[in-house]
Design a protein around this motif. Structure first.
Motif, PDB file in Angstrom:
ATOM      1  N   VAL A   1      22.709  46.727  47.482  1.00 52.49           N
ATOM      2  CA  VAL A   1      22.966  47.966  46.775  1.00 52.49           C
ATOM      3  C   VAL A   1      24.287  48.533  47.300  1.00 52.49           C
ATOM      4  O   VAL A   1      24.499  48.588  48.504  1.00 52.49           O
ATOM      5  CB  VAL A   1      21.797  48.957  46.958  1.00 52.49           C
ATOM      6  CG1 VAL A   1      21.499  49.210  48.421  1.00 52.49           C
ATOM      7  CG2 VAL A   1      22.045  50.262  46.248  1.00 52.49           C
ATOM      8  N   LYS A   2      25.188  48.918  46.375  1.00 57.07           N
ATOM      9  CA  LYS A   2      26.510  49.402  46.783  1.00 57.07           C
ATOM     10  C   LYS A   2      27.046  50.423  45.788  1.00 57.07           C
ATOM     11  O   LYS A   2      26.805  50.304  44.572  1.00 57.07           O
ATOM     12  CB  LYS A   2      27.521  48.237  46.866  1.00 57.07           C
ATOM     13  CG  LYS A   2      27.211  47.202  47.920  1.00 57.07           C
ATOM     14  CD  LYS A   2      28.191  46.036  47.872  1.00 57.07           C
ATOM     15  CE  LYS A   2      27.860  45.000  48.939  1.00 57.07           C
ATOM     16  NZ  LYS A   2      28.759  43.823  48.861  1.00 57.07           N
ATOM     17  N   VAL A   3      27.804  51.385  46.306  1.00 51.65           N
ATOM     18  CA  VAL A   3      28.553  52.302  45.457  1.00 51.65           C
ATOM     19  C   VAL A   3      29.818  51.587  44.990  1.00 51.65           C
ATOM     20  O   VAL A   3      30.486  50.912  45.782  1.00 51.65           O
ATOM     21  CB  VAL A   3      28.903  53.596  46.215  1.00 51.65           C
ATOM     22  CG1 VAL A   3      29.802  54.494  45.375  1.00 51.65           C
ATOM     23  CG2 VAL A   3      27.622  54.341  46.615  1.00 51.65           C
ATOM     24  N   ASP A   4      30.147  51.734  43.709  1.00 50.67           N
ATOM     25  CA  ASP A   4      31.314  51.029  43.175  1.00 50.67           C
ATOM     26  C   ASP A   4      32.603  51.685  43.663  1.00 50.67           C
ATOM     27  O   ASP A   4      32.590  52.798  44.184  1.00 50.67           O
ATOM     28  CB  ASP A   4      31.246  50.968  41.647  1.00 50.67           C
ATOM     29  CG  ASP A   4      31.704  52.253  40.985  1.00 50.67           C
ATOM     30  OD1 ASP A   4      31.388  53.346  41.508  1.00 50.67           O
ATOM     31  OD2 ASP A   4      32.370  52.179  39.940  1.00 50.67           O
ATOM     32  N   PRO A   5      33.742  50.996  43.533  1.00 49.44           N
ATOM     33  CA  PRO A   5      35.004  51.516  44.073  1.00 49.44           C
ATOM     34  C   PRO A   5      35.419  52.878  43.521  1.00 49.44           C
ATOM     35  O   PRO A   5      36.158  53.615  44.176  1.00 49.44           O
ATOM     36  CB  PRO A   5      36.023  50.430  43.694  1.00 49.44           C
ATOM     37  CG  PRO A   5      35.219  49.176  43.608  1.00 49.44           C
ATOM     38  CD  PRO A   5      33.902  49.605  43.040  1.00 49.44           C
ATOM     39  N   SER A   6      34.959  53.230  42.319  1.00 56.02           N
ATOM     40  CA  SER A   6      35.313  54.530  41.754  1.00 56.02           C
ATOM     41  C   SER A   6      34.517  55.663  42.388  1.00 56.02           C
ATOM     42  O   SER A   6      34.873  56.839  42.222  1.00 56.02           O
ATOM     43  CB  SER A   6      35.068  54.523  40.239  1.00 56.02           C
ATOM     44  OG  SER A   6      33.675  54.601  39.943  1.00 56.02           O
TER      45      SER A   6
ATOM     46  N   VAL B   1      41.038  36.295  41.279  1.00 54.69           N
ATOM     47  CA  VAL B   1      41.010  37.757  41.190  1.00 54.69           C
ATOM     48  C   VAL B   1      40.794  38.317  42.589  1.00 54.69           C
ATOM     49  O   VAL B   1      39.939  37.838  43.343  1.00 54.69           O
ATOM     50  CB  VAL B   1      39.877  38.232  40.263  1.00 54.69           C
ATOM     51  CG1 VAL B   1      39.879  39.764  40.154  1.00 54.69           C
ATOM     52  CG2 VAL B   1      40.000  37.591  38.893  1.00 54.69           C
ATOM     53  N   ALA B   2      41.551  39.331  42.966  1.00 54.62           N
ATOM     54  CA  ALA B   2      41.367  39.950  44.280  1.00 54.62           C
ATOM     55  C   ALA B   2      40.098  40.788  44.304  1.00 54.62           C
ATOM     56  O   ALA B   2      39.684  41.361  43.292  1.00 54.62           O
ATOM     57  CB  ALA B   2      42.565  40.837  44.607  1.00 54.62           C
ATOM     58  N   GLY B   3      39.483  40.855  45.470  1.00 56.03           N
ATOM     59  CA  GLY B   3      38.356  41.740  45.639  1.00 56.03           C
ATOM     60  C   GLY B   3      38.814  43.184  45.733  1.00 56.03           C
ATOM     61  O   GLY B   3      39.972  43.473  46.047  1.00 56.03           O
TER      62      GLY B   3
ATOM     63  N   VAL C   1      28.382  33.848  40.185  1.00 60.37           N
ATOM     64  CA  VAL C   1      28.591  34.273  38.805  1.00 60.37           C
ATOM     65  C   VAL C   1      29.441  35.532  38.801  1.00 60.37           C
ATOM     66  O   VAL C   1      29.193  36.463  39.573  1.00 60.37           O
ATOM     67  CB  VAL C   1      27.239  34.557  38.110  1.00 60.37           C
ATOM     68  CG1 VAL C   1      27.464  35.090  36.696  1.00 60.37           C
ATOM     69  CG2 VAL C   1      26.384  33.303  38.067  1.00 60.37           C
ATOM     70  N   ARG C   2      30.443  35.571  37.946  1.00 60.73           N
ATOM     71  CA  ARG C   2      31.220  36.801  37.766  1.00 60.73           C
ATOM     72  C   ARG C   2      30.786  37.500  36.487  1.00 60.73           C
ATOM     73  O   ARG C   2      30.774  36.898  35.410  1.00 60.73           O
ATOM     74  CB  ARG C   2      32.720  36.535  37.699  1.00 60.73           C
ATOM     75  CG  ARG C   2      33.542  37.835  37.566  1.00 60.73           C
ATOM     76  CD  ARG C   2      35.042  37.561  37.520  1.00 60.73           C
ATOM     77  NE  ARG C   2      35.808  38.812  37.546  1.00 60.73           N
ATOM     78  CZ  ARG C   2      36.328  39.400  36.450  1.00 60.73           C
ATOM     79  NH1 ARG C   2      36.192  38.837  35.254  1.00 60.73           N
ATOM     80  NH2 ARG C   2      36.997  40.536  36.566  1.00 60.73           N
ATOM     81  N   VAL C   3      30.405  38.764  36.642  1.00 57.05           N
ATOM     82  CA  VAL C   3      30.092  39.601  35.493  1.00 57.05           C
ATOM     83  C   VAL C   3      31.338  40.425  35.185  1.00 57.05           C
ATOM     84  O   VAL C   3      31.778  41.233  36.010  1.00 57.05           O
ATOM     85  CB  VAL C   3      28.892  40.530  35.782  1.00 57.05           C
ATOM     86  CG1 VAL C   3      28.572  41.380  34.553  1.00 57.05           C
ATOM     87  CG2 VAL C   3      27.670  39.724  36.213  1.00 57.05           C
ATOM     88  N   ALA C   4      31.935  40.210  34.030  1.00 55.44           N
ATOM     89  CA  ALA C   4      33.148  40.927  33.632  1.00 55.44           C
ATOM     90  C   ALA C   4      32.807  42.370  33.266  1.00 55.44           C
ATOM     91  O   ALA C   4      31.642  42.706  33.034  1.00 55.44           O
ATOM     92  CB  ALA C   4      33.804  40.218  32.458  1.00 55.44           C
TER      93      ALA C   4
ATOM     94  N   GLY D   1      37.378  45.311  38.128  1.00 57.22           N
ATOM     95  CA  GLY D   1      36.139  45.885  37.610  1.00 57.22           C
ATOM     96  C   GLY D   1      35.022  44.891  37.411  1.00 57.22           C
ATOM     97  O   GLY D   1      33.972  45.228  36.845  1.00 57.22           O
ATOM     98  N   GLY D   2      35.194  43.662  37.883  1.00 60.58           N
ATOM     99  CA  GLY D   2      34.150  42.656  37.779  1.00 60.58           C
ATOM    100  C   GLY D   2      33.185  42.723  38.950  1.00 60.58           C
ATOM    101  O   GLY D   2      33.456  43.348  39.979  1.00 60.58           O
ATOM    102  N   ILE D   3      32.051  42.060  38.782  1.00 62.53           N
ATOM    103  CA  ILE D   3      31.028  41.962  39.822  1.00 62.53           C
ATOM    104  C   ILE D   3      30.774  40.487  40.086  1.00 62.53           C
ATOM    105  O   ILE D   3      30.499  39.719  39.159  1.00 62.53           O
ATOM    106  CB  ILE D   3      29.712  42.633  39.373  1.00 62.53           C
ATOM    107  CG1 ILE D   3      29.941  44.108  39.045  1.00 62.53           C
ATOM    108  CG2 ILE D   3      28.638  42.496  40.452  1.00 62.53           C
ATOM    109  CD1 ILE D   3      28.781  44.740  38.301  1.00 62.53           C
ATOM    110  N   TRP D   4      30.881  40.082  41.347  1.00 56.61           N
ATOM    111  CA  TRP D   4      30.635  38.699  41.740  1.00 56.61           C
ATOM    112  C   TRP D   4      29.260  38.626  42.400  1.00 56.61           C
ATOM    113  O   TRP D   4      29.004  39.306  43.390  1.00 56.61           O
ATOM    114  CB  TRP D   4      31.715  38.213  42.704  1.00 56.61           C
ATOM    115  CG  TRP D   4      33.068  38.100  42.072  1.00 56.61           C
ATOM    116  CD1 TRP D   4      33.826  39.114  41.555  1.00 56.61           C
ATOM    117  CD2 TRP D   4      33.828  36.901  41.879  1.00 56.61           C
ATOM    118  NE1 TRP D   4      35.002  38.629  41.050  1.00 56.61           N
ATOM    119  CE2 TRP D   4      35.039  37.274  41.239  1.00 56.61           C
ATOM    120  CE3 TRP D   4      33.613  35.557  42.195  1.00 56.61           C
ATOM    121  CZ2 TRP D   4      36.017  36.341  40.908  1.00 56.61           C
ATOM    122  CZ3 TRP D   4      34.597  34.626  41.875  1.00 56.61           C
ATOM    123  CH2 TRP D   4      35.787  35.012  41.232  1.00 56.61           C
TER     124      TRP D   4
END
Length: 327
Positions: A173-178, A317-319, A239-242, A226-229
């Motif tokens: 569980v994580k807060v997104d970069p925004s 893609v950079a993290g 898997v990358r979720v765009a 803005g993707g999720i790996w």
């Protein structure tokens, strides 16, 4: 996105035990979970030559301490989820002392804890996969008793509250970069969910993506676009979720027939640890987490449940910069 082959992979370190969670910093440090054969453990720093510099819990930890998902704190300590049945979230100090951070919520003792995430603002988000013990009893698609705790003051256990529940085996569980959304992988529901952060806690749950067949999500990380790996145990898939919700398989190491059989058992309610552990016998050894590091944040590091080293590859893609990047 082009799928990687084994020729694109590197392996870093040796002698690790259950390197489930990995974190990197701008200074070049690579930290990873490290258990001990006799039980207990902590974390280890991987040095440039691949050797280990362990930081093990030496005093104060519970007898069944098993480090699982963790976060770094700015004071050099580590906030660690105890996967042992005694549960709780714990702080591992640089001298090896271990102290409790949270052992109960709403008057109930915490069971096995999966992950502790320290967000940019210092708030702790703690995921618990299930109330059931042993937790294997929750390896079913119709069990959804996982939950997430918000702890705004890491020094005050009374500040902790359950803010999301009914999750199908809550994992990372994580807060997104925004700083706008809280994301969570639900392993047995096989989806990634999110909640909008509010002054009172969280808004309603939203499904970001139902994962592809064969994906049993464990850890995940955000990228700069803005993707999720997502790292999938059992199928050893990344898997990358765009941002639009579409999915690309970046890497996999599995037997398609075994994956199909496991999915059939998931659908009819007979899935168990036998199927979850299928990936442990393969080269990627039950991939469990992913993070990004290196000067350009384009080196991906994969943690696993059964490996003794980290798998690495170069990402196109950079993290995104994690909260601990400048620690």
């Amino acid at each position: 996105m082009t799928m990687l082959s084994f020729d694109d992979l590197g392996f870093l370190g040796s002698g690790l035990r259950r390197p489930e969670c990995v974190a990197c910093t701008a200074a070049g440090a690579i930290w990873v979970s490290h258990a001990l054969p006799e039980g207990g453990g902590g974390v280890a720093r991987l040095l440039p030559d691949g050797s280990l510099q362990p930081l093990l819990a030496r005093a104060g930890m519970p007898g069944d301490f098993m480090p699982n998902g963790w976060s770094m704190a700015p004071d050099g300590s580590f906030l660690i989820a105890n996967l042992g049945e005694s549960g709780g979230a714990w702080r591992l100090l640089p001298d090896g002392a271990c102290e409790p951070v949270l052992t109960e919520v709403d008057g109930l003792r915490l069971p096995s804890v999966n992950f502790v995430h320290r967000a940019e603002d210092g708030v702790l988000w703690i995921s618990v996969s299930t109330w059931r013990a042993p937790r294997d009893r929750a390896f079913h698609r119709d069990v959804a008793d996982g939950f997430v705790i918000r702890m705004p003051d890491p020094a005050d256990p009374a500040s902790a509250r359950i803010v999301a529940d009914g999750l199908g085996y809550a994992n990372e569980v994580k807060v997104d970069p925004s700083g706008t959304w809280l994301y969570a992988n639900e392993t047995m529901a096989r989806r990634v969910s999110r909640w909008k952060l509010t002054e009172r806690g969280l808004g309603p749950r939203e499904t970001v993506a139902d994962y592809l067949d064969g994906v049993f999500p464990d850890g995940f990380e955000f990228d700069a676009e803005g993707g999720i790996w997502c790292a999938s145990v059992m199928s050893n898939r990344v898997v990358r979720v765009a941002p639009d919700g579409s999915q690309s398989v970046v890497l996999e190491d599995c037997d398609p027939a075994e994956v199909e059989t496991a999915m059939a058992h998931w659908r009819d309610g007979t899935f168990d640890r036998t199927y979850m552990n299928l990936g442990a016998a393969r080269r990627l050894r039950n991939v469990a987490s992913i993070t990004f590091g290196g000067p350009d944040l384009k080196t991906a590091y994969l943690g696993s449940l059964a490996g003794d080293s980290l798998v690495t590859f170069r990402s196109p893609v950079a993290g995104a910069k994690p909260p601990h990047w400048h620690f």
